[in-house]
Motif scaffolding. Structure first.
Motif, PDB file in Angstrom:
ATOM      1  N   VAL A 187       0.592  -1.136  -0.260  1.00  0.00           N
ATOM      2  CA  VAL A 187      -0.015   0.152  -0.138  1.00  0.00           C
ATOM      3  C   VAL A 187       0.393   1.501  -0.204  1.00  0.00           C
ATOM      4  O   VAL A 187       0.598   2.265  -0.173  1.00  0.00           O
ATOM      5  N   TYR A 221      -4.269  -5.511  -0.716  1.00  0.00           N
ATOM      6  CA  TYR A 221      -2.690  -4.573  -0.473  1.00  0.00           C
ATOM      7  C   TYR A 221      -2.189  -5.553   1.099  1.00  0.00           C
ATOM      8  O   TYR A 221      -3.246  -6.250   1.813  1.00  0.00           O
ATOM      9  N   TRP A 230      -4.620   3.615   9.236  1.00  0.00           N
ATOM     10  CA  TRP A 230      -4.522   2.935   7.711  1.00  0.00           C
ATOM     11  C   TRP A 230      -6.362   2.396   7.787  1.00  0.00           C
ATOM     12  O   TRP A 230      -6.882   2.455   8.581  1.00  0.00           O
ATOM     13  N   ALA A 231      -7.033   2.398   6.690  1.00  0.00           N
ATOM     14  CA  ALA A 231      -7.535   1.824   5.621  1.00  0.00           C
ATOM     15  C   ALA A 231      -8.226   0.073   6.778  1.00  0.00           C
ATOM     16  O   ALA A 231      -6.958  -0.199   6.336  1.00  0.00           O
ATOM     17  N   ARG A 282      -9.840  -1.596   5.257  1.00  0.00           N
ATOM     18  CA  ARG A 282     -10.359  -2.467   3.493  1.00  0.00           C
ATOM     19  C   ARG A 282      -9.582  -1.509   2.851  1.00  0.00           C
ATOM     20  O   ARG A 282      -9.602  -0.396   2.710  1.00  0.00           O
ATOM     21  N   ALA A 283      -9.228  -2.401   2.112  1.00  0.00           N
ATOM     22  CA  ALA A 283      -7.891  -2.177   1.386  1.00  0.00           C
ATOM     23  C   ALA A 283      -7.815  -2.623  -0.127  1.00  0.00           C
ATOM     24  O   ALA A 283      -6.665  -3.465  -0.473  1.00  0.00           O
ATOM     25  N   LYS A 337      -5.861  -0.752  -6.485  1.00  0.00           N
ATOM     26  CA  LYS A 337      -5.953  -0.287  -7.361  1.00  0.00           C
ATOM     27  C   LYS A 337      -5.867  -0.345  -9.061  1.00  0.00           C
ATOM     28  O   LYS A 337      -4.821  -0.379  -8.780  1.00  0.00           O
ATOM     29  N   SER A 369      -5.340   4.093   1.715  1.00  0.00           N
ATOM     30  CA  SER A 369      -5.770   3.411   1.414  1.00  0.00           C
ATOM     31  C   SER A 369      -5.239   3.334  -0.269  1.00  0.00           C
ATOM     32  O   SER A 369      -5.776   2.414  -0.812  1.00  0.00           O
TER      33      SER A 369
END
Length: 296
Positions: free
Chosen positions: A66, A151, A180-181, A183-184, A187, A283
């Motif tokens: 990430v 990630y 940090w998010a 759920r990631a 992308k 994220s």
């Protein structure tokens, strides 16, 4: 092609991102993987238990950190050998109410993975081997988790010793505690490998090439733009698997002078790589990779 990232990354060249100051050393004979929490039949496994299973699989998977910046190299591909994660969870009766698997490392790290992804992502596994060798110590020997499409900080726990089936509401793992998010999903991403930024080369025809990835979905299209010109489709390497990055290349006729070269990708399900630049926190980074070059 000179300068282009190989399809597979050697174990010694594979990126490493973790918090372990000293790499954990686990004796194979002493290893135990313990399942706790929301399981009907929680139990523990020895390394021999895992290696002796008749459902071991090999899968080609690209991993991404990430913290990878636009154009960064915190990504790599390997052929992984391991136990299908979904099958292991189902045979121990992971309960429907579990939304998060809190994975515990020998060094105390906690990684929170979505239970649904662990069950439904086809190539999710407990990895035991990497590129035809036992899993290297620095990459999690003897066992690490892999869930393509997420990630690493929410899917790829190294030196894995415990899986606690729980919920997102009950536990905030290490990185989520640091905002940090939770759920990631990975992308859509593309990168220019060659020509390198700020490089000078003779004017004329030369290839622009790199890699693109969108794990679990695959890459359908990569386009390149030079200066203010039109976006031109690049040639893609054959689609091997949706979890594997694709190489791409486009020959370009460079006139003398300074040029800006940009790349963007589109996933097989139609998601376009966003133009807007965003930092990795919280994220994952976004943005088109752009390099400046000089044709002499």
């Amino acid at each position: 092609m000179e300068g282009l990232t190989p399809l597979f990354t050697g174990n010694r060249d594979f990126y490493r991102v973790d918090t372990a100051i000293t790499v954990p050393q686990i004796r194979p004979a002493d290893y135990r993987l313990t399942l706790t929490g929301m399981f009907d039949t929680p139990r523990s496994y020895t390394l021999d238990d895992l290696l002796g299973r008749d459902d071991l699989v090999e899968r080609d998977i690209t991993l991404t950190c990430v913290s990878n910046e636009v154009g960064g190299r915190l990504a790599g591909t390997a052929r992984w050998l391991g136990v299908p994660l979904g099958a292991l969870l189902r045979e121990n009766g992971v309960r429907p109410g579990s939304t998060q698997l809190v994975c515990r490392s020998q060094d105390g790290m906690t990684i929170g993975a979505p239970t649904r992804s662990a069950l439904e992502v086809q190539d999710a596994m407990l990895a035991l081997g990497m590129n035809g060798e036992p899993l290297p110590v620095e990459h999690g020997f003897p066992v690490r988790m892999l869930i393509p499409g997420l990630y690493g900080y929410v899917s790829a726990c190294k030196w894995l010793t415990g899986i606690d089936a729980t919920t997102f509401e009950a536990v905030d793992p290490y990185w989520v505690e640091r905002d940090w998010a939770a759920r990631a999903p990975i992308k859509v991403f593309s990168r220019i490998d060659t020509p390198a930024p700020l490089r000078s080369f003779p004017a004329g025809r030369r290839p622009v090439a790199g890699v693109a990835w969108a794990q679990t979905r695959g890459i359908a299209r990569v386009e390149v733009r030079v200066d203010d010109g039109d976006w031109v489709p690049a040639e893609l390497s054959p689609q091997v698997d949706a979890d594997l990055w694709r190489q791409w290349v486009l020959p370009v006729d460079f006139a003398p002078g300074r040029h800006s070269v940009a790349v963007r990708a589109t996933s097989a399900d139609g998601e376009a790589q966003p133009e807007e630049r965003a930092a990795p926190f919280p994220s994952g980074a976004t943005g088109w990779h752009t390099v400046q070059v000089v044709a002499a």
